[in-house]
Design a protein around this motif. Sequence first.
Motif, PDB file in Angstrom:
ATOM      1  N   ALA A 131     -23.258 -82.071  40.288  1.00 22.35           N
ATOM      2  CA  ALA A 131     -22.342 -82.588  39.269  1.00 22.35           C
ATOM      3  C   ALA A 131     -21.143 -83.263  39.921  1.00 22.35           C
ATOM      4  CB  ALA A 131     -21.891 -81.450  38.357  1.00 22.35           C
ATOM      5  N   GLN A 132     -20.628 -82.676  40.996  1.00 27.72           N
ATOM      6  CA  GLN A 132     -19.506 -83.274  41.711  1.00 27.72           C
ATOM      7  C   GLN A 132     -19.927 -84.570  42.376  1.00 27.72           C
ATOM      8  OE1 GLN A 132     -18.326 -81.678  45.619  1.00 27.72           O
ATOM      9  NE2 GLN A 132     -16.233 -81.549  44.838  1.00 27.72           N
ATOM     10  N   ALA A 133     -21.077 -84.558  43.060  1.00 30.42           N
ATOM     11  CA  ALA A 133     -21.516 -85.714  43.828  1.00 30.42           C
ATOM     12  C   ALA A 133     -21.837 -86.914  42.950  1.00 30.42           C
ATOM     13  CB  ALA A 133     -22.730 -85.344  44.673  1.00 30.42           C
ATOM     14  N   ARG A 134     -22.192 -86.688  41.701  1.00 27.99           N
ATOM     15  CA  ARG A 134     -22.510 -87.792  40.796  1.00 27.99           C
ATOM     16  C   ARG A 134     -21.312 -88.226  39.967  1.00 27.99           C
ATOM     17  NH1 ARG A 134     -28.104 -88.993  40.681  1.00 27.99           N
ATOM     18  NH2 ARG A 134     -29.016 -87.883  42.447  1.00 27.99           N
ATOM     19  N   ASP A 135     -20.167 -87.597  40.182  1.00 30.10           N
ATOM     20  CA  ASP A 135     -18.960 -87.960  39.443  1.00 30.10           C
ATOM     21  C   ASP A 135     -18.380 -89.262  40.006  1.00 30.10           C
ATOM     22  OD1 ASP A 135     -16.673 -87.149  37.576  1.00 30.10           O
ATOM     23  OD2 ASP A 135     -15.643 -87.517  39.466  1.00 30.10           O
TER      24      ASP A 135
END
Length: 254
Positions: A135-139
């Motif tokens: 979720a963080q990496a795709r933000d």
Amino acid sequence: MTTLLIADLHLHPGAPEIADGFFNYIEHRAQHAETLYILGDFFDAWIGDDILDTPGMHPLAERVVASLSALSRQGTAVYLMHGNRDFLLGQRFADQCGATLLDEATVSEIGGQRYLMMHGDSLCTRDDAYMAFRAQARDPEWQAYILSLPIEQRLELAKTLRTESGDAISNKAEDIMDVTPVEVETIMAKHAVTTLIHGHTHRPDVHDLTVDGKPAKRYVLGDWRPDQGWDILITSGQAPQLRRFPLREPLSRD
């Protein structure tokens, strides 16, 4: 009509056998195909398209761009999908390759059959720690911050993430790192398909299942290693073929 699908090559300078096998694959198989799909983790790490701004900084990536752009120019449609290792691949890289970037879950019609194509990491919902990182990496804001860092700092970050990923995998149960069956059925029903193709898990196989009361199949691509590669071949009127082949030998034309 011939369509080829590959995933999880994890290309990096430290694995020249896999890189050479990929270029051999392009020359002897992909150039005779109508379409080539690369479903994520094409590179073991990708720190941003600007790595190509300095000639000689990433010779392997430059060679990949040259190979795929030549393939595209001769008529093969090339499609790229982000994986969990190369989520920073951007439109600029795709344009240089003559490729099209695909969404996370893409439905393509091939020979009258609808196929849902994914990298596969979003299906592993039992791995709470990875899903949080994903979720963080795709933000978009997080990605913009990472891409604003100097290249040297991003290279160090990539090394750190690879090390942490390896350590985490060694401490996780096998079933946690595989897809969640309910998630598979849910997304296939959402997209109204009976065939799913993905990679990520490094567990090549063909699974029979039921979706909305209908027989369905899930094809899992294998990861490439110094001695072997995996692909899926789809031809008109034929069921997909999951294939393993040696990288060190000439490949036959499909």
